[in-house]
Scaffold this motif. Sequence first.
Motif: not given
Length: 522
Positions: A1-3, A172-178, A192-194, A271-272
Amino acid sequence: EAYSVGLVLLVLCVVCIGEVRGAGKDELSKEWIESHRHLRRTGNGRPNMTWATHDESYWHGSHLEFIKAEFAYRNFTRLQSGVRNFDWYWLSSVSDEDMLSMSVHQRLNTLPHVHKVLLKDPLHKIIHETRALHRRSDELFKFWPETYSLADPFQYNLLRKIYMDHNPNNGPAPIFIIKRSAMQRGEGVHLVNSLEDVESLVLSNSSCHPLYQTIPIAQRYIYNVLTLAGYKVTLRIYAVITSISPLRLYIYQDGIVRICSKKYNTDPSTLSDPFTHIDSIDINYVNEKSNTQYEADMNRAGIKHEGLRVSVSHLMDYLSSKHNANARQIWQDIVHTVLTPILASERLLLNSYERLAAQNRTSELDLFELLGYDILIDSEFKVHLLEINSQPSLAPHSSIENEIKSNMLRELMNIIDVGGERKERIDDRVERLWKRLETFGAEEEVAGKGFLRGDLNDKEVLRGIVEWEEEKKELELFEEVYPGKLVGERAKFVSGERSRKLQKWVMTDSSMEAVREKIKRA
């Protein structure tokens, strides 16, 4: 699931920053100011010296408190904003026009265009290009996380491909910080992770559009972070460039450990929550007051702290004693992390400096730059650079933070000879040495290890050596980084002739006093 967390995080950041701006206007008490008046200060200069700055509305909160106190200790008079006959101009940013209007005796606290070189996206571009130019240098940049510039269509598509190729069955999908360029204190940060998260930021927010000048970078989020009592931490390390021609760089051997106010958790549902992942005090201020468990956790772990702050020196002692970590190696890795981006950026910094010096009709501009490095140590004690900040915050906060900032700033002003007290002595010494060196032939060895008279064919190289020797006398907790013995193969990144010769001089283990004695004997 994407958040989809970017908007939620941004709103939380704005709310928290508004809260701390209203409630956290720390000021130094008269008692605190008096208790620090007796500390060692040198280079105070002639009587009636002056300094000026922007109107205080330009600064964030109480950023100027320590600066005002330090100038007051040294009997500088502060001029009204806009008055131009200053000795020192302390700026949050500087235009070319400001620099071009300077007189020979006037000094500034910033280098030209440093924000265009060392901030998030420009720094990533420099590191990316340097690695491409020096093919076998990847090991020297291992501190830089996997990063993509959303301004570069090729890199942006690489980031998109990571999510398009991701198979949910593999985890899980990788997390990136923007993070957006030219933003500080946790503003403009999104996790973000999607692919949907990424594209919604890029396409729906004009400030994140690839054509926008403050385009963000996307850094792969580091999961295995170092925690204290279960809370994520990052380090603020200070360094100062006292000269760019030749380059002289020092690092402060203490700093501030910044702690998140909620226990670290990598579950996607967190993440939020900026209190778990973002260390900015402007964000965590609200939660710090309500999390009573935090104090108990830190005390139980035996961590000497004050609020969400620990000193870097205490952290190193703690890691060494409690985790059997090699604190000496960690610090050496931090030094390399401070040094390498500056050497990779040296050519651009030097070009900006020389262009403005030429337009100013003087061979030299008297400038320096204080930098704040945001560094993360992971659970395996590897060092990662998150970003570099020009004009790092010097606002008061906790007593731990206040002592570090005030002592760092006091020593910094000693090193840069804030009142110009050493200038006459250095000028005289350089002239006398220059005349005596005329007795040497170009191929004659001045010092050991092949340092020849021809290496001193530029008087400014000689001046750089003398100034470096004088600055070293003022070092207490600052230590030299460039020139220095830890430069090693990173020297290949340096293009400035004066900088290369200063490094060559340092490797001779000689001194100008020894040269003077050698000339006497000759």
